[in-house]
Design a protein around this motif. Structure first.
Motif, short mmCIF file in Angstrom:
data_model
loop_
_atom_site.label_atom_id
_atom_site.label_comp_id
_atom_site.label_asym_id
_atom_site.label_seq_id
_atom_site.Cartn_x
_atom_site.Cartn_y
_atom_site.Cartn_z
N ALA A 171 0.82 -1.22 0.00
CA ALA A 171 0.00 0.00 0.00
C ALA A 171 0.85 1.27 0.00
O ALA A 171 0.46 2.28 -0.58
N VAL A 172 2.01 1.22 0.64
CA VAL A 172 2.90 2.37 0.67
C VAL A 172 3.81 2.40 -0.55
O VAL A 172 4.22 3.46 -1.02
N PRO B 50 -9.42 0.86 2.45
CA PRO B 50 -9.06 -0.24 3.35
C PRO B 50 -7.82 -0.98 2.85
O PRO B 50 -7.42 -0.86 1.68
N LEU B 51 -7.23 -1.78 3.74
CA LEU B 51 -6.08 -2.62 3.39
C LEU B 51 -6.42 -4.04 3.80
O LEU B 51 -6.00 -4.52 4.85
N THR C 185 -7.02 -4.06 -2.72
CA THR C 185 -7.22 -2.82 -1.96
C THR C 185 -5.88 -2.16 -1.61
O THR C 185 -5.79 -0.93 -1.58
N ALA C 186 -4.85 -2.97 -1.35
CA ALA C 186 -3.54 -2.40 -1.07
C ALA C 186 -2.99 -1.66 -2.29
O ALA C 186 -2.43 -0.56 -2.18
N LEU C 187 -3.16 -2.25 -3.47
CA LEU C 187 -2.71 -1.60 -4.70
C LEU C 187 -3.51 -0.34 -4.99
O LEU C 187 -2.97 0.67 -5.44
N HIS D 153 -3.66 5.52 -5.26
CA HIS D 153 -4.29 6.76 -4.80
C HIS D 153 -3.27 7.67 -4.13
O HIS D 153 -3.22 8.88 -4.40
N LEU D 154 -2.48 7.11 -3.24
CA LEU D 154 -1.46 7.90 -2.53
C LEU D 154 -0.50 8.56 -3.50
O LEU D 154 -0.28 9.78 -3.45
#
Length: 391
Positions: free
Chosen positions: A48-49, A121-122, A127-129, A134-135
Motif C-alpha cells: 500500500a505504501v 481499506p487494506l 485494496t492495497a494496490l 491513490h497515494l
C-alpha cells in the motif's frame, strides 16, 4: 473415499492443507480460493505504501500445495451445513465430508457513515494496490492542483495495521517528496483513534517508544477521538474535522461475509466455536482464523485474530479432522503466544517475545526480526524455493 474441503488459502488454509497432505491419509483433499495466489496479509501495508511489489508477498498456490491436492480457483458464495455442500460462483456445488473454513477477513466500518465510500481499506492485494495508486497519484497531482489536502494523509485507527502502515509511510515519504518535488514542510499525517490507547497489545514503554518514533517523523496522533463520519476529503469526529485527500481506513476487521450469508449464528461474521474448533451441532466442520471466535480460557474473551493464532488453529483443526477420520476423539485447542512483532518501516519496530522469558525489543533489531518472521511464514506455507524467490 472421504472428501475434506478447505476454504481459503490464507495462513490457516495453507497450513491445514499441508498438515493434512503430509499425513498421507486416503482422502480427497480440495482447496478452494478466490485467487490463484496466496498473499502475506501481514505485508499488505508495504504494498500500500509502495515499498514492496505484489510479487514480493505472493506465491502461486498450485505450485506450493503438496502433490495430490485439488485446487479450485473460485469464489465461495455460501456453505449449506445441512447438505454439507459449498456453493461456488462458477463451479456449482462442492460436497464435503469434512470442512475446514478459513475464509479470512474484510474491512469493518462499524456502520460509520461514508467510511466505506471514502476510506481506503487494506484487506487484500487489490485494496492495497488501490491505496498505493491513490497515494502516489494524489501526491503527484499536487504540482498541478496546489491543493494542500493532496499532501495530507489521515490514517483511521491506531491498531497493528495502522501503526505498521504509518511506519512504512514515514520511511518512504522522503523519497516521495523528492520524486514529486513536494514541499516537505506541508506534508501532514494524522492518525485518528477512538480509544485512548495505541497498540493495546504492547506494554506502555514500547508503545511510547513507537509513538515517539513516529511523532519525530511527522505523525500526529489523536486518541479518544471517535470518527463519526467520513466525507470526501474529510474525517469527522463530531465537530472536529481532519482534511486529507488520502484517507486510509484501518480501524478493524470482521470475518468473511460468507458466514452471515450462510446463516451462521455470528457476530461481525465470527462464530463462537467449540473447544475443538468445530461448529456446534456440526462436528465435521471446523472454523479457523478471522471467522472463528475462540474463547481464551484465561479471560473468557475471544483471542485476537492474528496470523500466529490462525496457524495454531489450523494445526488443531487438521489434527481433529484426522482424528475423526480414524474414529478418535478430537483435541481441544490450546494456544500460547510466542510474541508480537510490529514493524515501523524496514529498519525499526517494537516486539515482545515470549521465549525463555519475556523479551522486550525496540529499534533496528526488530526490522531484522520482522524479516525473519516473514521468511519463515513463506517457507512453512510453501517451500524453500518460494521463500528465496520472494527475497
Amino acid at each position: 473415499m472421504k472428501t475434506v474441503v478447505i476454504l481459503g488459502a490464507g495462513y490457516g488454509g495453507m497450513r491445514a492443507v499441508k498438515r493434512l497432505a503430509h499425513a498421507k491419509t486416503a482422502v480427497r483433499l480440495v482447496l478452494v480460493n478466490q485467487n490463484p495466489y496466496h498473499y502475506e496479509s501481514t505485508q499488505l501495508h508495504q504494498v500500500a505504501v509502495g515499498t514492496k511489489e505484489p510479487e514480493d508477498i505472493t506465491f502461486d498456490i498450485r505450485k506450493a500445495v503438496p502433490k495430490g491436492v485439488e485446487v479450485i480457483i473460485d469464489r465461495v458464495i455460501s456453505v449449506d451445513q445441512d447438505s454439507k455442500t459449498v456453493n461456488l460462483s462458477r463451479s456449482g456445488s462442492l460436497g464435503y465430508d469434512y470442512l475446514i473454513n478459513a475464509l479470512g477477513f474484510e474491512s469493518e466500518t462499524f456502520g460509520i457513515k461514508g467510511a466505506e465510500e471514502n476510506g481506503l481499506p487494506l484487506v487484500d492485494l487489490d485494496t492495497a494496490l488501490a491505496a498505493r495508486r491513490h497515494l502516489e497519484g494524489t501526491l503527484e497531482g499536487y504540482r498541478q492542483t496546489k491543493d494542500e489536502n493532496d499532501l495530507h494523509i489521515v490514517v483511521c485507527g491506531a491498531g497493528f495495521t495502522s501503526i505498521e502502515y504509518l511506519g512504512e509511510l514515514v520511511h518512504r515519504m522522503p523519497s516521495l517528496v523528492s520524486r514529486y518535488g513536494l514541499p516537505a514542510d506541508k506534508i501532514k499525517i494524522d492518525c485518528v483513534e477512538a480509544s485512548g490507547k495505541i497498540l493495546p497489545m504492547f506494554s506502555q514503554d514500547l508503545v511510547q517508544w513507537a509513538v515517539t518514533y513516529l511523532e519525530k517523523r511527522g505523525v500526529v496522533f489523536h486518541v479518544s477521538t471517535p470518527i463519526t463520519e467520513v466525507r470526501p476529503g474529510i474525517v469527522m469526529s463530531n465537530d472536529q474535522e481532519f482534511t486529507a485527500n488520502t484517507i486510509i481506513w484501518t480501524t478493524g476487521v470482521r470475518g468473511s461475509h460468507v458466514i452471515a450469508d450462510s446463516g451462521y449464528n455470528e457476530k461481525r461474521n465470527r462464530v463462537i466455536v467449540q473447544k475443538d474448533l468445530s461448529v456446534e451441532g456440526h462436528p465435521e466442520e471446523f472454523l479457523v482464523g478471522d471467522i472463528s471466535a475462540v474463547p481464551d480460557p484465561q479471560t473468557g474473551r475471544p483471542y485476537p485474530t492474528t496470523g500466529q493464532i490462525s496457524v495454531a488453529e489450523a494445526d488443531t483443526a487438521a489434527a481433529n479432522v484426522l482424528a475423526r477420520l480414524a474414529g478418535k476423539e478430537p483435541r481441544a485447542f490450546a494456544f500460547k503466544s510466542v510474541g508480537t512483532v510490529c514493524s515501523l518501516g524496514p529498519h525499526a519496530g517494537v516486539a515482545e517475545i515470549d521465549k525463555l522469558g519475556k523479551w522486550k525489543l525496540k529499534g533496528s533489531i526488530v526490522g531484522v526480526l520482522k524479516k525473519i518472521v516473514n521468511d519463515r511464514s513463506v517457507f512453512e506455507l510453501s517451500d524453500l524455493r518460494t521463500m528465496l524467490e520472494s527475497n
